[in-house]
Design a protein around this motif. Sequence first.
Motif: not given
Length: 309
Positions: A21, A69, A84, A88, A95, A97, A117, A119, A135
Amino acid sequence: VWAYQDKGDPAKKVDLLIVGDGYGADEMEKYSADVARHAEAQVAAEPFKSRRDDVNVWAIDLPSQESGITRPRADAWVRTPLGLSFNSFDSERYVLTYETRELREIAAQAPYDAIMFMGNTRKYGGGGIFNLWATTSSDTSVSEYVFVHEFGHSFGGLADEYYTSQVAYEEFNVAGTEPWEPNATALLDPDNLKWKEFVEDDTPLPTPWDQEAYDKLSYDYQQKRTEARARNAPDEEVEQMFQELKELTTPMLQGEEHFGKVGAFEGASYQAKGLYRPEADCIMFTRNPDNFCRVCSAALERMIDLYTE
């Protein structure tokens, strides 16, 4: 969709999908290199090294309108396909989403049992939730470690074993109850320790180690990193502290009388007291080792068997 490592029938393998991402259309070559670097780190760590033929690794090219990101605390907002973002759970390095529908629509283009995922950012961070996904940042100096560590959470249900870092959770494990994770225990019944098959007869439970010396060093560096972030220090400066701490704590932990043995070492799952981890050190405890401890490895092997047998 492309295969970095294709070992055959997805129905009989663990299919790991890596999706980037924040990679611009002109950064797809970088993305391919990042996939290769992190996938190799994953399959180089035991138990995945010994089970490499049981793992397929897939990737999806996902060009982004913008590079990088989102970093809310830096007031940096980036429009990306997966969304992302750092911060969080109000944790500066976490990280995740919340674009659940979008990420599942994208991931559905490839076979997968587990998703990572990635970033496209220099900033340190990541996250992992069991049976969901994980992530990692792509370019931090310890990104390969973060990849492997967070995958331990999302794939194996492993607990964090550290307790000196700031986290988003409070009272994560209720006092007087046994943690569900395979690598943390409240040691309520030492004779029936959940990983007792790995404990040698002459290893005491709880297992002594110089926690006071380790904690002093770790908390000192935690304070230094907090101060550095508060003044917006470059990422390189913060990461240098990671390296310094590693160089100091590696010989410290390896010098422990019971290093390399499985026992019950106090300090685990965000608590300095009352919870215990299996070994003096592990990927789930510090950034020092390259492999999971025996208890964590066994838990991950069980998950691999679940998908392959």
